[in-house]
Design an enzyme around this catalytic site. Structure first.
Site, PDB file in Angstrom:
ATOM      1  N   HIS A 186      14.786  89.013 -31.793  1.00  0.00           N
ATOM      2  CA  HIS A 186      15.059  88.453 -30.770  1.00  0.00           C
ATOM      3  C   HIS A 186      14.269  86.631 -30.936  1.00  0.00           C
ATOM      4  O   HIS A 186      14.701  86.678 -30.699  1.00  0.00           O
ATOM      5  CB  HIS A 186      13.502  89.296 -29.812  1.00  0.00           C
ATOM      6  CG  HIS A 186      13.629  90.736 -29.789  1.00  0.00           C
ATOM      7  ND1 HIS A 186      14.306  90.941 -28.738  1.00  0.00           N
ATOM      8  CD2 HIS A 186      13.158  91.516 -30.255  1.00  0.00           C
ATOM      9  CE1 HIS A 186      14.411  92.491 -28.526  1.00  0.00           C
ATOM     10  NE2 HIS A 186      13.374  92.459 -29.666  1.00  0.00           N
ATOM     11  N   HIS A 228      21.265 100.066 -30.666  1.00  0.00           N
ATOM     12  CA  HIS A 228      20.019 100.414 -30.491  1.00  0.00           C
ATOM     13  C   HIS A 228      19.477  97.773 -30.600  1.00  0.00           C
ATOM     14  O   HIS A 228      19.626  97.558 -29.521  1.00  0.00           O
ATOM     15  CB  HIS A 228      19.007 100.433 -30.908  1.00  0.00           C
ATOM     16  CG  HIS A 228      18.118 100.087 -30.054  1.00  0.00           C
ATOM     17  ND1 HIS A 228      17.104 100.669 -28.878  1.00  0.00           N
ATOM     18  CD2 HIS A 228      16.840  98.989 -30.507  1.00  0.00           C
ATOM     19  CE1 HIS A 228      16.327  99.696 -28.562  1.00  0.00           C
ATOM     20  NE2 HIS A 228      15.918  98.902 -30.046  1.00  0.00           N
ATOM     21  N   ASP A 273      19.398  95.523 -27.243  1.00  0.00           N
ATOM     22  CA  ASP A 273      18.298  94.806 -27.806  1.00  0.00           C
ATOM     23  C   ASP A 273      18.961  92.921 -26.776  1.00  0.00           C
ATOM     24  O   ASP A 273      18.407  92.235 -26.788  1.00  0.00           O
ATOM     25  CB  ASP A 273      17.619  94.343 -28.949  1.00  0.00           C
ATOM     26  CG  ASP A 273      16.587  95.193 -29.104  1.00  0.00           C
ATOM     27  OD1 ASP A 273      16.268  95.671 -28.312  1.00  0.00           O
ATOM     28  OD2 ASP A 273      15.751  96.169 -30.403  1.00  0.00           O
ATOM     29  N   HIS A 307      14.484  96.421 -23.432  1.00  0.00           N
ATOM     30  CA  HIS A 307      15.049  97.527 -22.490  1.00  0.00           C
ATOM     31  C   HIS A 307      15.244  97.500 -20.867  1.00  0.00           C
ATOM     32  O   HIS A 307      16.551  97.612 -20.442  1.00  0.00           O
ATOM     33  CB  HIS A 307      14.500  98.448 -23.125  1.00  0.00           C
ATOM     34  CG  HIS A 307      14.155  98.771 -24.774  1.00  0.00           C
ATOM     35  ND1 HIS A 307      13.225  99.685 -25.355  1.00  0.00           N
ATOM     36  CD2 HIS A 307      14.321  97.470 -25.484  1.00  0.00           C
ATOM     37  CE1 HIS A 307      13.294  99.681 -26.443  1.00  0.00           C
ATOM     38  NE2 HIS A 307      13.824  98.424 -26.968  1.00  0.00           N
TER      39      HIS A 307
END
Length: 304
Positions: free
Chosen positions: A262, A235, A239, A78
């Protein structure tokens, strides 16, 4: 737009880590050209500098963790997205805990903090990684792709078997400060039924309704509801922007994520950088050079 930047003044904040639940004091300081974003753990006897680069990613379980010399800093995405959204190339991040504070679960507190600090152009030209060939990684039904493009854009699809979230898609070309308006406030989210399970595995110990959107079987239980009707997919884009800043330069290309996270994002970056003929590093000092190459880099509105 053409020169590297850093923060003008030192700024600080504090909060708890989402997964560790440990309180952290964090300070963002100016750094010289070509240094990149560097994390420094000040709570340890030996100062270890960890550059925010894909080569230093040591874990991607529910968050991006950087490490070096036995020292790690987790949940950096973030903050990294805020650096990317403001186009900040160089900064030192000093912290006294192993995890970046989660704040409200979005990039907005970090974005506001750095705008308060001010942004200073430097005397070195900004670097751009130009995607020249399509690159894709897949895992089961998940996929992450980078395509050649004249600008930096992201499109993302999520698909949850949940009546409130279901399938969401969002596309954004990053320009004119729209990261701040459309992506930056989007908070991390989780499911109430998974919360206790995550805690037993050592995650989400600092999670609360103050720093995450929490969904039960049919609704958002946060008192204020959602900031966007599609806050969940926004969101995920946040990321991804934070992960892509680990390339070490501004990407000019189209990132497409389908249920990626991720781990897949990091695999994509590593695969790209391992093939030097799939990308090109450019340092362009004049706008005419961008026009000649038909490239439109992201623009930021912080120098008004």
């Amino acid at each position: 737009m053409l020169f590297q930047t850093t923060v003008l003044n030192t700024v600080s904040c504090s909060g708890i880590g989402l997964h560790t639940g440990i309180h952290c004091n964090l300070e963002i300081r100016p750094a010289g050209p070509d240094q990149g974003i560097v994390f420094i753990r000040k709570d340890l006897p030996k100062q270890v500098r960890i550059r925010a680069h894909i080569d230093n990613v040591v874990d991607a379980t529910l968050a991006t963790t950087l490490g070096g010399d036995g020292v790690s800093v987790s949940t950096v995405e973030h903050l990294m997205a805020a650096f990317a959204g403001l186009g900040i190339d160089n900064a030192e991040v000093e912290l006294d805990a192993p995890e970046v504070p989660i704040m409200d679960g979005s990039s907005e507190p970090f974005n506001n903090l750095m705008k308060k600090a001010g942004i200073r152009p430097q005397n070195k030209v900004k670097k751009f990684v130009i995607i020249k060939r399509p690159v894709t990684v897949t895992e089961e039904d998940r996929q992450a792709t980078l395509l050649p493009s004249r600008d930096f854009k992201i499109s993302y699809t999520i698909d949850f078997k949940h009546p409130l979230i279901s399938n969401q898609y969002y596309l954004i070309q990053i320009s004119n400060g729209n990261f701040e308006r459309e992506i930056c406030p989007a908070r991390t989210f989780g499911f109430l039924k998974e919360y206790e399970m995550l805690k037993t595995r050592g995650f989400a110990r600092g999670g609360s309704l103050d720093n995450a959107v929490v969904v039960d079987e049919s609704r958002v239980i946060n008192e204020g509801g959602l900031r966007f009707s599609d806050e969940f997919v926004r969101h995920k884009i946040l990321d991804s922007i934070g992960d892509l800043w680990l390339v070490g330069a501004q990407v000019i290309g189209h990132f497409i994520g389908y249920k990626s996270g991720h781990t897949l994002n990091h695999r994509l970056i590593r695969k790209l950088l391992a093939h030097e003929d799939w990308w090109e590093l450019l340092e362009l000092s004049k706008e005419e050079e961008f026009h000649k190459l038909q490239i439109t880099p992201p623009t930021h509105n912080f120098l008004g």
